[in-house]
Design an enzyme around this catalytic site. Structure first.
Site, mmCIF file in Angstrom:
data_model
loop_
_atom_site.group_PDB
_atom_site.id
_atom_site.type_symbol
_atom_site.label_atom_id
_atom_site.label_comp_id
_atom_site.label_asym_id
_atom_site.label_seq_id
_atom_site.Cartn_x
_atom_site.Cartn_y
_atom_site.Cartn_z
ATOM 1 N N ASN A 32 0.794 -1.368 0.014
ATOM 2 C CA ASN A 32 -0.081 0.151 0.138
ATOM 3 C C ASN A 32 0.847 1.221 0.136
ATOM 4 O OD1 ASN A 32 0.856 0.021 2.742
ATOM 5 N ND2 ASN A 32 -0.968 0.363 3.583
ATOM 6 N N TYR A 140 3.364 -5.336 18.872
ATOM 7 C CA TYR A 140 3.964 -5.740 17.797
ATOM 8 C C TYR A 140 4.609 -7.225 17.918
ATOM 9 C CZ TYR A 140 7.792 -5.780 14.238
ATOM 10 O OH TYR A 140 8.586 -6.508 13.148
ATOM 11 N N ARG A 207 22.209 -5.275 20.262
ATOM 12 C CA ARG A 207 21.521 -6.022 19.396
ATOM 13 C C ARG A 207 22.321 -6.999 18.288
ATOM 14 N NH1 ARG A 207 18.642 -4.106 22.696
ATOM 15 N NH2 ARG A 207 16.896 -2.901 22.255
HETATM 16 N N1 LIG Z 1 13.766 -4.495 9.832
HETATM 17 C C1 LIG Z 1 13.979 -5.548 10.724
HETATM 18 O O1 LIG Z 1 14.881 -5.121 11.426
HETATM 19 C C2 LIG Z 1 12.856 -6.229 11.117
HETATM 20 C C3 LIG Z 1 13.063 -7.280 11.893
HETATM 21 C C4 LIG Z 1 12.113 -8.382 11.993
HETATM 22 C C5 LIG Z 1 11.099 -8.423 11.298
HETATM 23 N N2 LIG Z 1 10.755 -7.447 10.322
HETATM 24 C C6 LIG Z 1 9.813 -7.651 9.495
HETATM 25 O O2 LIG Z 1 10.171 -7.634 8.038
HETATM 26 C C7 LIG Z 1 9.043 -7.082 7.521
HETATM 27 C C8 LIG Z 1 9.322 -5.918 6.346
HETATM 28 O O3 LIG Z 1 9.985 -4.943 7.328
HETATM 29 P P1 LIG Z 1 10.983 -3.718 6.694
HETATM 30 O O4 LIG Z 1 11.946 -3.264 7.604
HETATM 31 O O5 LIG Z 1 11.259 -4.081 5.330
HETATM 32 O O6 LIG Z 1 9.829 -2.497 6.532
HETATM 33 P P2 LIG Z 1 9.091 -1.703 5.546
HETATM 34 O O7 LIG Z 1 8.349 -0.685 6.260
HETATM 35 O O8 LIG Z 1 10.199 -1.055 4.372
HETATM 36 O O9 LIG Z 1 8.540 -2.791 4.800
HETATM 37 C C9 LIG Z 1 7.201 -3.044 4.991
HETATM 38 C C10 LIG Z 1 6.301 -3.045 3.619
HETATM 39 O O10 LIG Z 1 4.920 -3.260 3.802
HETATM 40 C C11 LIG Z 1 4.164 -2.068 3.240
HETATM 41 N N3 LIG Z 1 2.898 -2.042 4.065
HETATM 42 C C12 LIG Z 1 2.514 -1.867 5.303
HETATM 43 N N4 LIG Z 1 1.326 -1.964 5.752
HETATM 44 C C13 LIG Z 1 0.526 -2.386 4.651
HETATM 45 C C14 LIG Z 1 -0.901 -2.601 4.539
HETATM 46 N N5 LIG Z 1 -1.577 -2.537 5.269
HETATM 47 N N6 LIG Z 1 -1.270 -3.188 3.317
HETATM 48 C C15 LIG Z 1 -0.065 -3.273 2.245
HETATM 49 N N7 LIG Z 1 1.274 -3.108 2.593
HETATM 50 C C16 LIG Z 1 1.577 -2.527 3.735
HETATM 51 C C17 LIG Z 1 4.810 -1.032 3.429
HETATM 52 O O11 LIG Z 1 4.395 0.074 2.706
HETATM 53 C C18 LIG Z 1 6.097 -1.489 3.373
HETATM 54 O O12 LIG Z 1 6.705 -1.473 1.714
HETATM 55 C C19 LIG Z 1 7.791 -6.747 8.187
HETATM 56 O O13 LIG Z 1 7.085 -7.485 8.381
HETATM 57 C C20 LIG Z 1 8.767 -6.490 9.583
HETATM 58 O O14 LIG Z 1 7.817 -6.693 10.801
HETATM 59 C C21 LIG Z 1 11.730 -6.581 10.015
#
Ligand SMILES: NC(=O)c1ccc[n+]([C@@H]2O[C@H](COP(=O)([O-])OP(=O)(O)OC[C@H]3O[C@@H](n4cnc5c(N)ncnc54)[C@H](O)[C@@H]3O)[C@@H](O)[C@H]2O)c1
Length: 306
Positions: A32, A140, A207
């Site tokens: 989104n 979360y 971390r």
């Molecule tokens: N970055 C980290 O250290 C980390 C650690 C553990 C888990 N994660 C998980 O990895 C995944 C990706 O994280 P990231 O760091 O790339 O973050 P990010 O915010 O770059 O990626 C999340 C993506 O999901 C999209 N999004 C959010 N809500 C949405 C919705 N309701 N409908 C459709 N799209 C939606 C956003 O536009 C974005 O592109 C997430 O699930 C996050 O919880 C990340």
């Protein structure tokens, strides 16, 4: 393989899309664009701008994926604390919408971006393996753990294979430096502009930092394994915020001394995860050190000013 990557315009998801396309898969993306960016999108991926909190079953029927790699989420722990229902809307209901639509469309496998640090909470021992007690200290973390339990339910009632990848702190090119999460992106962005980043508290909090390229390799391996369950994707190495600061300021060539602000109340002091299970299940281990990963990240931020 036909693969749907949710969150494929985001930081981690977009790198996974690139790797899947390079491996010859047919990739669609649902995002989104709330925190994701169209510039991250691989032009060979079919893009659908849609919100997983809505009914997306028609879209998923059209995409007809064999595998769903689910990375779309509300990723800010502090937002989840201030508004747990908002967090649950994307991270529980949104995830359920994706799983349900997939299962109704004969989905074979679900790969889920879970979290290690936020699921285990304050650790009893270091590094935490997958049988460490789960005591999330934020909505979360509760939501991510709930989704793992739903996946267990769908495996046992509908035969859906799944892998929940419990990431440590992921960092690297394309990470958003403007949020609350992602200290390496935040420090790098500020330091290369000659700005002073603020270290919360004494900076001794540590971390486990895993490079996005290594995380992508785990997502590629996840396509080819029979394993169903949870796997930590981490390095087993603890790095303090002070160490990060001096490393990034050295690599970025800025001579800025560390400045400390008040400690964040309730912030976890230490987090470190074992990757032994991922190594034995599908031969995954991290290849990039924190020093090497920071070098790549600084170079990317220098070439892509924001
Ligand atoms: N970055 C980290 O250290 C980390 C650690 C553990 C888990 N994660 C998980 O990895 C995944 C990706 O994280 P990231 O760091 O790339 O973050 P990010 O915010 O770059 O990626 C999340 C993506 O999901 C999209 N999004 C959010 N809500 C949405 C919705 N309701 N409908 C459709 N799209 C939606 C956003 O536009 C974005 O592109 C997430 O699930 C996050 O919880 C990340």
């Amino acid at each position: 393989m036909r693969i749907l990557v949710t969150g494929g315009a985001g930081f981690i998801g977009s790198h996974i899309v690139d790797a899947y396309i390079n491996a010859g898969h047919e990739v669609s993306v649902i995002d989104n664009l709330s925190t994701g960016n169209k510039n991250n999108l691989n032009p060979k991926a079919k893009f659908y701008q849609a919100d997983i909190r809505e009914d997306i079953s028609v879209l998923i029927k059209e995409i007809n994926p064999e595998v769903i790699n689910h990375h779309a989420a509300q990723i800010d722990v502090r937002v989840s604390v201030s508004n747990p229902a908002f967090d649950a809307g994307a991270n529980i209901i949104g995830t359920l919408n994706v799983i349900e639509a997939g299962v109704k469309n004969r989905l074979k496998k679900f790969i889920f971006a879970s979290t290690g640090g936020a699921i285990y909470g304050e650790q009893d021992y270091f590094p935490a393996d997958e049988i460490h007690p789960t005591r999330p200290l934020s909505p979360y973390g509760v939501a991510k753990l709930a989704c793992e339990k739903y996946l267990y339910y769908y495996k046992h009632n509908f035969g859906l294979d799944y892998i929940a990848l419990r990431y440590a702190n992921v960092y690297g090119p394309r990470q958003n430096p403007f949020g609350e999460a992602g200290v390496i992106a935040i420090f790098t962005h500020k330091l290369i502009r000659g700005e002073q980043p603020l270290i919360n508290g004494d900076g001794l909090q540590s971390r486990d930092y895993v490079y996005v390229g290594d995380v992508v390799k785990a997502n590629v391996k996840a396509l080819g394994t029979e394993f169903t369950g949870e796997l930590n994707i981490a390095t087993g190495v603890e790095t303090s915020v002070n160490e990060l600061f001096s490393n990034i300021s050295r690599v970025s060539g800025k001579n800025i001394t560390a400045s400390h602000g008040p400690a964040k109340k309730g912030e976890q002091q230490r987090s470190c995860l074992s990757y032994e299970k991922a190594k034995s299940v599908f031969g995954w281990e991290p290849a990039v050190s924190v020093a090497g990963g920071i070098k790549n990240t600084v170079e990317w931020f220098l070439k892509n000013p924001r």
